[in-house]
Scaffold this active site. Structure first.
Site, PDB file in Angstrom:
ATOM      1  N   ARG A 218       0.795  -1.237   0.000  1.00  0.00           N
ATOM      2  CA  ARG A 218       0.000   0.000   0.000  1.00  0.00           C
ATOM      3  C   ARG A 218       0.822   1.280   0.000  1.00  0.00           C
ATOM      4  NH1 ARG A 218      -4.190  -3.049  -1.496  1.00  0.00           N
ATOM      5  NH2 ARG A 218      -5.087  -4.300   0.170  1.00  0.00           N
TER       6      ARG A 218
ATOM      7  N   HIS B  66      -4.334 -11.748 -12.681  1.00  0.00           N
ATOM      8  CA  HIS B  66      -5.535 -11.719 -11.856  1.00  0.00           C
ATOM      9  C   HIS B  66      -6.693 -11.915 -12.816  1.00  0.00           C
ATOM     10  CE1 HIS B  66      -8.025  -9.470  -8.583  1.00  0.00           C
ATOM     11  NE2 HIS B  66      -8.864 -10.005  -9.445  1.00  0.00           N
TER      12      HIS B  66
ATOM     13  N   ASP C  63      -0.913 -12.848  -0.917  1.00  0.00           N
ATOM     14  CA  ASP C  63      -1.789 -11.763  -1.358  1.00  0.00           C
ATOM     15  C   ASP C  63      -2.048 -10.830  -0.174  1.00  0.00           C
ATOM     16  OD1 ASP C  63      -3.409 -10.136  -2.903  1.00  0.00           O
ATOM     17  OD2 ASP C  63      -5.138 -11.470  -2.871  1.00  0.00           O
TER      18      ASP C  63
END
Length: 472
Positions: free
Chosen positions: A80, A197, A325
């Site tokens: 992040r 993904h 993840d």
């Protein structure tokens, strides 16, 4: 002979650098029976593996009774930083990794700004440098061929393709098969890793809307869409493209899509050995954790049957790697889903618990020592093309973890390093206790204490031509 505690203190002071012998530990490798050895470390690298008691040089450290294995490589994390540092930062995320025995994290391009240009890629390297406790590699994103080539040259470990998206990450979105095919074609020329993904955004959105119209706002409804026809259709598209082109493709968080996804992947892999896949360690239970924690365990949680199947797939090598993840969200972001599960942010923090869970599974007989080491370290290194990582053989980086197989560990979110301060595994007791983590020949964690924050290096793709700081 030096006690382990004395050696840790000396290493923290910088004294254990030139030659260190870890004596009497049981070495776990991906390709041999565990053996008690002298592991010889010179500077940042492994110099030799010798029969126990035969090396009489340097600082000899007693690690009798401990298991020694390569540090874990996490192919798939979201720290992040930059852009969402209220959730996690480089400092907190890599401290969690180190405390959990992970010595290399590979961060996805879904930071803000999204990493879709070489300028942003270099900015992210600069931003992270000097802050990470463990080594780090960075994935590239986007679809522009020139930008992808430039990021590859700057050291990007590979490209992440997103066939599904979320608000704020539209630059990463590859909406259809043609876009995916273009990225695969470019990647074939670049020779780097490709992670996908999967998804069919329109089909999944339509599925969700039908459930909402029927009054379904519960966590099980979210699981139904995650494992539903939209994502399975996207998976089929990617498997067909990879098979047709012969391109190596890695499937991100395959376990989120359920047992149908596992079956599709296993059949396709039989005809295309270049296909690889990851699973988060199958620990969270639909029968218990989903009932008690709800959205906090979404989107990857397992029924008893599914847990057995995914563990078997790991044990048999059908699924290559364990990856977290790692997706830290604040409690407030999760709590939005208490009355409407669709409103909760998906994912949970896992860096500090992933390797301990896998090690405990080995002690319980669910994984052999060889499959443990390959799933957490060897296979990720092969997928990324990093010959100096993921193994403890002469010339490799001395990234290692020491576990006490006779110990145990209780997961306590109050003492964990991830900034969000919670874990879906809080209160669980695991067999085995992580004693220490070493990075490139230096102790960075001992008995839960972070010894050397900020010493991690940027790990570039081998062969990259850029001259920015880093290793590779």
């Amino acid at each position: 002979m030096t006690s382990f505690g004395d050696a840790i203190n000396a290493g923290h002071r910088g004294e254990v650098r030139e030659l260190t012998v870890l004596r009497g530990g049981r070495l776990l490798t991906a390709d041999a029976t565990p053996t008690v050895v002298d592991l010889v470390v010179a500077g940042e690298r492994v110099r030799a593996v010798e029969p126990v008691g035969t090396v009489d040089a340097g600082t000899i450290v007693d690690v009798d009774g401990l298991d020694v294995l390569p540090g874990a490589i996490d192919l798939h994390v979201h720290l992040r930083d930059p852009g969402q540092t209220h959730k996690e930062t480089v400092e907190t995320g890599t401290a969690a990794a180190a405390a959990g025995g992970t010595t290399l994290v590979c961060d996805m391009p879904s930071t803000q700004p999204q990493v879709t240009s070489v300028a942003r890629y270099r900015e992210k390297i600069t931003s992270w440098s000097g802050r990470a406790t463990v080594d780090f590699a960075l994935w590239a994103g986007g679809t522009d061929p020139a930008a992808l080539a430039a990021m590859a040259d700057a050291g990007a470990i590979g490209v992440k393709i997103y066939m599904a998206t979320a608000p704020g990450f539209e630059e990463l979105y590859s909406a259809d098969a043609a876009a995916v095919a273009r990225v695969l074609e470019v990647s074939g020329r670049l020779g780097w890793a490709v992670a996908v993904h999967v998804g069919d955004q329109q089909a999944s959105d339509a599925h969700r809307d039908r459930l909402i119209a029927a009054g379904r706002r519960d966590p099980a409804a979210v699981l139904e869409v995650t494992r539903g026809p939209g994502n399975l259709s996207g998976l089929r598209t990617v498997l067909d493209l990879a098979t047709a082109t012969g391109q190596r493709v890695h499937l991100a968080h395959l376990s989120a899509y359920g047992l149908d996804a596992l079956d599709l992947f296993a059949r396709a892999r039989a005809g295309h050995p270049g296909l690889t896949a990851e699973t988060c360690f199958p620990a969270l239970s639909e029968e218990e954790d989903l009932v008690t924690q709800g959205v906090y365990v979404l989107p990857t949680v397992f029924s008893a049957t599914a847990r057995r199947r995914w563990l078997s797939a790991l044990a048999d090598g059908v699924v290559d790697a364990v990856a977290t993840d790692h997706a830290p969200h604040t409690r407030a972001e999760k709590d939005r889903g208490r009355d409407d599960a669709w409103a909760a942010s998906p994912g949970y923090p896992a860096l500090e618990t992933s390797l301990p869970l896998a090690y405990a599974a080995m002690l319980d007989g669910d994984l052999t020592p060889q499959r443990l080491v390959d799933a957490v370290a060897g296979a990720p290194a092969r997928i990324l093309g990093l010959p100096h990582k993921g193994r403890l053989t002469p010339g490799s980086d001395a990234d290692l973890v020491l576990f006490d197989p006779a110990g145990s560990w209780r997961v306590d979110q109050a003492t964990m390093r991830s900034k969000v301060g919670w874990s879906p595994l809080h209160g669980r007791t695991l067999r085995g206790r992580l004693h220490a983590t070493w990075l490139r020949g230096r102790p960075i964690v001992h008995d839960g204490e972070i010894l050397e924050p900020g010493g991690g290096h940027f790990v570039r793709r081998p062969g990259a031509g850029d001259t920015n700081p880093g290793r590779g």
